[in-house]
Structures are given as structure tokens and as C-alpha cells.
Design a protein around this motif. Structure first.
Motif, PDB file in Angstrom:
ATOM      1  N   VAL A  11       0.850  -1.193   0.000  1.00  0.00           N
ATOM      2  CA  VAL A  11       0.000   0.000   0.000  1.00  0.00           C
ATOM      3  C   VAL A  11       0.886   1.244   0.000  1.00  0.00           C
ATOM      4  N   LEU A  12       0.656   2.133  -0.968  1.00  0.00           N
ATOM      5  CA  LEU A  12       1.512   3.300  -1.146  1.00  0.00           C
ATOM      6  C   LEU A  12       0.709   4.531  -1.526  1.00  0.00           C
ATOM      7  N   ASN A  13       1.304   5.693  -1.268  1.00  0.00           N
ATOM      8  CA  ASN A  13       0.763   6.914  -1.843  1.00  0.00           C
ATOM      9  C   ASN A  13       0.907   6.839  -3.358  1.00  0.00           C
ATOM     10  N   GLU A  14      -0.079   7.311  -4.053  1.00  0.00           N
ATOM     11  CA  GLU A  14      -0.091   7.240  -5.515  1.00  0.00           C
ATOM     12  C   GLU A  14       1.139   7.888  -6.136  1.00  0.00           C
ATOM     13  N   ARG A  15       1.623   8.950  -5.516  1.00  0.00           N
ATOM     14  CA  ARG A  15       2.737   9.716  -6.082  1.00  0.00           C
ATOM     15  C   ARG A  15       4.018   8.907  -6.202  1.00  0.00           C
ATOM     16  N   ILE A  16       4.293   8.037  -5.231  1.00  0.00           N
ATOM     17  CA  ILE A  16       5.561   7.307  -5.248  1.00  0.00           C
ATOM     18  C   ILE A  16       5.422   5.872  -5.762  1.00  0.00           C
ATOM     19  N   ALA A  17       4.199   5.463  -6.037  1.00  0.00           N
ATOM     20  CA  ALA A  17       3.962   4.078  -6.445  1.00  0.00           C
ATOM     21  C   ALA A  17       4.733   3.641  -7.691  1.00  0.00           C
ATOM     22  N   PRO A  18       4.894   4.500  -8.721  1.00  0.00           N
ATOM     23  CA  PRO A  18       5.594   4.036  -9.926  1.00  0.00           C
ATOM     24  C   PRO A  18       7.000   3.531  -9.671  1.00  0.00           C
ATOM     25  N   LEU A  19       7.652   4.035  -8.638  1.00  0.00           N
ATOM     26  CA  LEU A  19       9.014   3.598  -8.346  1.00  0.00           C
ATOM     27  C   LEU A  19       9.080   2.098  -8.058  1.00  0.00           C
ATOM     28  N   PHE A  20       7.980   1.514  -7.570  1.00  0.00           N
ATOM     29  CA  PHE A  20       7.990   0.118  -7.133  1.00  0.00           C
ATOM     30  C   PHE A  20       7.369  -0.832  -8.156  1.00  0.00           C
ATOM     31  N   ARG A  21       7.065  -0.323  -9.335  1.00  0.00           N
ATOM     32  CA  ARG A  21       6.544  -1.168 -10.411  1.00  0.00           C
ATOM     33  C   ARG A  21       7.594  -2.210 -10.796  1.00  0.00           C
ATOM     34  N   HIS A  22       7.140  -3.431 -11.070  1.00  0.00           N
ATOM     35  CA  HIS A  22       7.995  -4.556 -11.481  1.00  0.00           C
ATOM     36  C   HIS A  22       8.854  -5.104 -10.342  1.00  0.00           C
ATOM     37  N   HIS A  23       8.586  -4.705  -9.105  1.00  0.00           N
ATOM     38  CA  HIS A  23       9.397  -5.242  -8.018  1.00  0.00           C
ATOM     39  C   HIS A  23       9.078  -6.723  -7.840  1.00  0.00           C
ATOM     40  N   PRO A  24      10.079  -7.587  -7.813  1.00  0.00           N
ATOM     41  CA  PRO A  24       9.821  -9.034  -7.760  1.00  0.00           C
ATOM     42  C   PRO A  24       9.180  -9.522  -6.470  1.00  0.00           C
ATOM     43  N   SER A  25       9.218  -8.714  -5.410  1.00  0.00           N
ATOM     44  CA  SER A  25       8.596  -9.135  -4.151  1.00  0.00           C
ATOM     45  C   SER A  25       7.206  -8.547  -3.954  1.00  0.00           C
ATOM     46  N   ILE A  26       6.676  -7.880  -4.970  1.00  0.00           N
ATOM     47  CA  ILE A  26       5.344  -7.266  -4.887  1.00  0.00           C
ATOM     48  C   ILE A  26       4.463  -7.832  -5.985  1.00  0.00           C
ATOM     49  N   ASP A  27       3.289  -8.327  -5.613  1.00  0.00           N
ATOM     50  CA  ASP A  27       2.330  -8.818  -6.604  1.00  0.00           C
ATOM     51  C   ASP A  27       1.378  -7.720  -7.057  1.00  0.00           C
ATOM     52  N   GLN A  28       0.984  -6.863  -6.137  1.00  0.00           N
ATOM     53  CA  GLN A  28       0.071  -5.783  -6.489  1.00  0.00           C
ATOM     54  C   GLN A  28       0.365  -4.563  -5.634  1.00  0.00           C
ATOM     55  N   ILE A  29       0.350  -3.384  -6.274  1.00  0.00           N
ATOM     56  CA  ILE A  29       0.502  -2.124  -5.553  1.00  0.00           C
ATOM     57  C   ILE A  29      -0.868  -1.493  -5.420  1.00  0.00           C
ATOM     58  N   ILE A  30      -1.268  -1.205  -4.197  1.00  0.00           N
ATOM     59  CA  ILE A  30      -2.551  -0.555  -3.917  1.00  0.00           C
ATOM     60  C   ILE A  30      -2.259   0.892  -3.564  1.00  0.00           C
ATOM     61  N   THR A  31      -2.817   1.814  -4.319  1.00  0.00           N
ATOM     62  CA  THR A  31      -2.480   3.226  -4.136  1.00  0.00           C
ATOM     63  C   THR A  31      -3.654   4.032  -3.602  1.00  0.00           C
ATOM     64  N   PHE A  32      -3.288   5.119  -2.953  1.00  0.00           N
ATOM     65  CA  PHE A  32      -4.262   6.096  -2.473  1.00  0.00           C
ATOM     66  C   PHE A  32      -3.817   7.480  -2.947  1.00  0.00           C
ATOM     67  N   SER A  33      -4.742   8.172  -3.592  1.00  0.00           N
ATOM     68  CA  SER A  33      -4.444   9.506  -4.099  1.00  0.00           C
ATOM     69  C   SER A  33      -4.562  10.526  -2.973  1.00  0.00           C
ATOM     70  N   GLU A  34      -4.066  11.732  -3.233  1.00  0.00           N
ATOM     71  CA  GLU A  34      -4.187  12.810  -2.242  1.00  0.00           C
ATOM     72  C   GLU A  34      -5.657  13.122  -1.968  1.00  0.00           C
ATOM     73  N   GLU A  35      -6.480  13.059  -3.015  1.00  0.00           N
ATOM     74  CA  GLU A  35      -7.911  13.329  -2.838  1.00  0.00           C
ATOM     75  C   GLU A  35      -8.554  12.281  -1.928  1.00  0.00           C
ATOM     76  N   GLU A  36      -8.205  11.023  -2.122  1.00  0.00           N
ATOM     77  CA  GLU A  36      -8.760   9.960  -1.284  1.00  0.00           C
ATOM     78  C   GLU A  36      -8.289  10.102   0.158  1.00  0.00           C
ATOM     79  N   LYS A  37      -7.030  10.449   0.331  1.00  0.00           N
ATOM     80  CA  LYS A  37      -6.484  10.575   1.685  1.00  0.00           C
ATOM     81  C   LYS A  37      -7.136  11.722   2.451  1.00  0.00           C
TER      82      LYS A  37
END
Length: 362
Positions: A26-52
């Protein structure tokens, strides 16, 4: 962002211990792209500033996520009122691990003591998984990593060459400034330090690390103070955190202010030397228990904790004179350069497997 990069130690330990598990991050939407393709992560769940900033939207999304997934394990590394709903809405989750705080006792069924100022964050990440030893054998990793792809590294290398970088010579990424004033070593000191580096290591090519706005103005001011030397590539910029990581894969070393960029450099397995601010304990944020060479200097090196408690941040920074920093940085650079191969590695050999222009995001 730096905290999230450090959390990859925990993710890698989980993947090694539970290779068949589905791991969500679970990550803030802003920094989530950095963790794309990480071999230890199956899915990134993001929250935008508006949602927060919309409590009802935020709580509905958390409820929907945890009830769709029905997690067996929830690890809340932050354990703030904002993150507690994940465990609060998952009372049937057998393993709810969180930080021991005054308000967390009724939410988590396994509590971990918060990281101490004299404890490595890598070690603390590992300690967070101790409760799971009752479930299985835990294989603890101390590796920070990212999922930057070989083609991203090669593409940025080509861009660096187009900007004039000669990969027959070493390259340093220099954090000459920082987003927050209280985490930035005085600009004049930094200019003096860079001048010393250029004098004693003329073979080094320097790329200044900065984000748009005041950081960029400060970086360009330092460059002008130094006479706009050809060895400083002030216009070579990364436009995203992933590009910064791709840049890090192509450098020789990093030095300057401690921050998220240094953590990215570490995750890309490059040596780093940090000047730690009074609010960033080096024992916590500079891992010495990994295979990547790191060193740092901090006010704690020159005063006791009791003495520092009576000093302002400015007074603590005054302890880090240019001479003191240089005495530590010079041998670090010399040792790093002496360890370089005679022939510079190709892009494909720098990172044989995935590790996991924002000049440069923090």
C-alpha cells in the motif's frame, strides 16, 4: 519515498519466506511508480491525495480492499491513525502486526517496539517479522531493492552519454541540497566540499541532484559559485523517481545530503556517503549491515546525546565543518575509485537481474 524504499527489506524477507504468497504493498499514488515490477510485490494498492483527504472515500476504499482480499497477514509499518483502518476492518486476520503505540493495543494482535535512535532501520524491518516465526521459518533479507528494468537503465545511460558523460571515467551523483531546510547542510559548506572533490579527484564527473523549484535554484547557484566547471553536469536531469533509479544504476558513487535519493542509490547497489541532518539519526537511516558500501557523518560523531539535546539544529550542523566532512569523504571516494574495474562495465553487466528526467525526486 526513502521510508518506502527501506521497506523493501521487509518485502524481500516475506518473499523469501513465503514464495507462493500474494504480497500487496500500500503506497501513496505519487511514489507508487518507483515500485513497479518489483519481484517481491504482486500488487501495488495506491491512495491519491484526494482519497487521503476525504475520510469517507478513504474508509470505503480500505473496507473494500480488505474485504475483497481477506488477508492472512497485515503489517502496518506506520501504525498511524490514518493506516489503522486496514487492521481495524480485518479483525479476522490472524496476523495483524503493528507498532507499539498508546492507541494501537486494541487493533493489532502482535506489537513491535518502534525503531530506536540507535537501531538500524534494516534491523527494525526484520524485527517486524519476528511474530511470524510462530507460523513458519523466516528467511531474513537485509537487501534494499527496486524493480528497474535493464532497458530503462540502458536508455538512461544513452541519455547520459548524449549529455556528455564519458563512461570511461567515474560518475558521482551529488545531493547538494534537499527539500527541507533543516535537512540541508549549509550551501556554502557544500560548495567548498565540491570544490575539494574536483581538486583532488579531477577524473570525477559530477551530476547535481535536485528537484524543481528552490532546490534547482540552490544547485545552480552552487554551480555558478564554482565557475560552471565542465565536470559538473547541471542540466542532466531525471524526470521521475524511476529515471533517478536508472541514473543511479549508471553512476559510480553518491555523496551529499541524506534523503530519499540516497536510499534509491543504495537499492541500486551503489556506494554512498551521506551528511546526516540532526533530525535523521545515521544509526537508523544508513545501513551498515548490507553488502553495499555506505558511510556517513552526523552531529552525533562530535557530541554526546546530552550535549546535542541542548543545541539547536543550526548549532548541531555547525559541528559538521567542511574540514571534518572532507576528512571522512576523501578516503571513501578514494577507496571506491580504487575498487573500480579497469574496463567500465556495460549496462547489461551492472545489474544482471532486475533490482528493483525528476532531478531528482525526494
Amino acid at each position: 519515498m526513502g521510508d518506502a524504499v527501506m521497506t523493501t527489506v521487509l518485502l524481500n524477507s516475506l518473499r523469501q519466506s513465503f514464495p507462493e504468497a500474494h504480497i500487496d504493498f500500500v503506497l501513496n499514488e505519487r511514489i507508487a511508480p518507483l515500485f513497479r515490477h518489483h519481484p517481491s510485490i504482486d500488487q501495488i494498492i495506491t491512495f491519491s491525495e484526494e482519497e487521503k483527504h476525504s475520510p469517507l472515500r478513504y474508509l470505503r476504499k480500505v473496507w473494500r480492499v480488505v474485504h475483497q482480499k481477506r488477508y492472512d497477514i497485515i503489517i502496518d509499518k506506520r501504525s498511524t491513525p490514518n493506516t489503522l483502518p486496514f487492521a481495524l476492518f480485518s479483525r479476522r486476520t490472524p496476523w495483524r502486526i503493528g507498532q507499539r503505540k498508546s492507541y494501537t493495543g486494541l487493533v493489532f494482535n502482535h506489537l513491535v517496539t518502534p525503531c530506536r535512535q540507535d537501531e538500524s532501520m534494516v534491523h527494525h524491518m526484520q524485527q517486524t517479522l519476528r511474530p511470524l516465526e510462530a507460523l513458519a521459518t523466516i528467511h531474513y533479507s537485509n537487501r534494499l531493492s527496486l524493480g528497474i528494468q535493464p532497458e530503462e537503465i540502458s536508455s538512461f545511460r544513452q541519455y547520459m552519454q548524449e549529455q556528455g558523460i564519458d563512461f570511461a571515467r567515474p560518475v558521482a551523483l551529488v545531493a547538494v541540497t534537499s527539500k527541507l531546510a533543516d535537512k540541508t547542510w549549509p550551501t556554502q559548506n557544500m560548495a567548498e566540499l565540491v570544490a575539494l572533490v574536483m581538486k583532488h579527484f579531477p577524473q570525477l564527473q559530477l551530476i547535481f541532484n535536485y528537484a524543481p523549484g528552490q532546490e534547482e535554484l540552490t544547485a545552480r547557484d552552487i554551480c555558478q559559485q564554482l565557475g560552471d566547471p565542465a565536470s559538473i553536469f547541471i542540466n542532466l536531469q531525471a524526470r521521475s523517481a524511476r529515471q533517478l533509479a536508472a541514473m543511479a544504476a549508471n553512476i559510480t558513487l553518491y555523496f551529499g545530503n541524506e534523503g530519499g535519493a540516497r536510499h534509491i542509490v543504495h537499492a541500486m547497489e551503489k556506494p554512498s556517503f551521506s551528511i546526516c541532518s540532526p533530525s535523521a539519526p545515521k544509526a537508523v537511516w544508513i545501513p551498515t549491515d548490507t553488502d553495499v558500501p555506505t558511510d556517513a557523518i552526523a552531529p552525533i560523531d562530535f557530541a554526546t546525546r546530552e550535549q546535542l539535546s541542548d543545541m539547536t539544529a543550526e548549532q548541531q550542523y555547525d559541528l559538521l565543518t567542511t574540514d571534518r566532512v572532507w576528512q571522512r569523504l576523501q578516503p571513501f571516494i578514494a577507496q571506491t575509485l580504487s575498487a573500480l574495474p579497469t574496463t567500465p562495465p556495460s549496462p547489461t553487466t551492472q545489474h544482471p537481474s532486475p533490482t528493483t528526467h525528476e532531478n531528482h525526486t525526494r
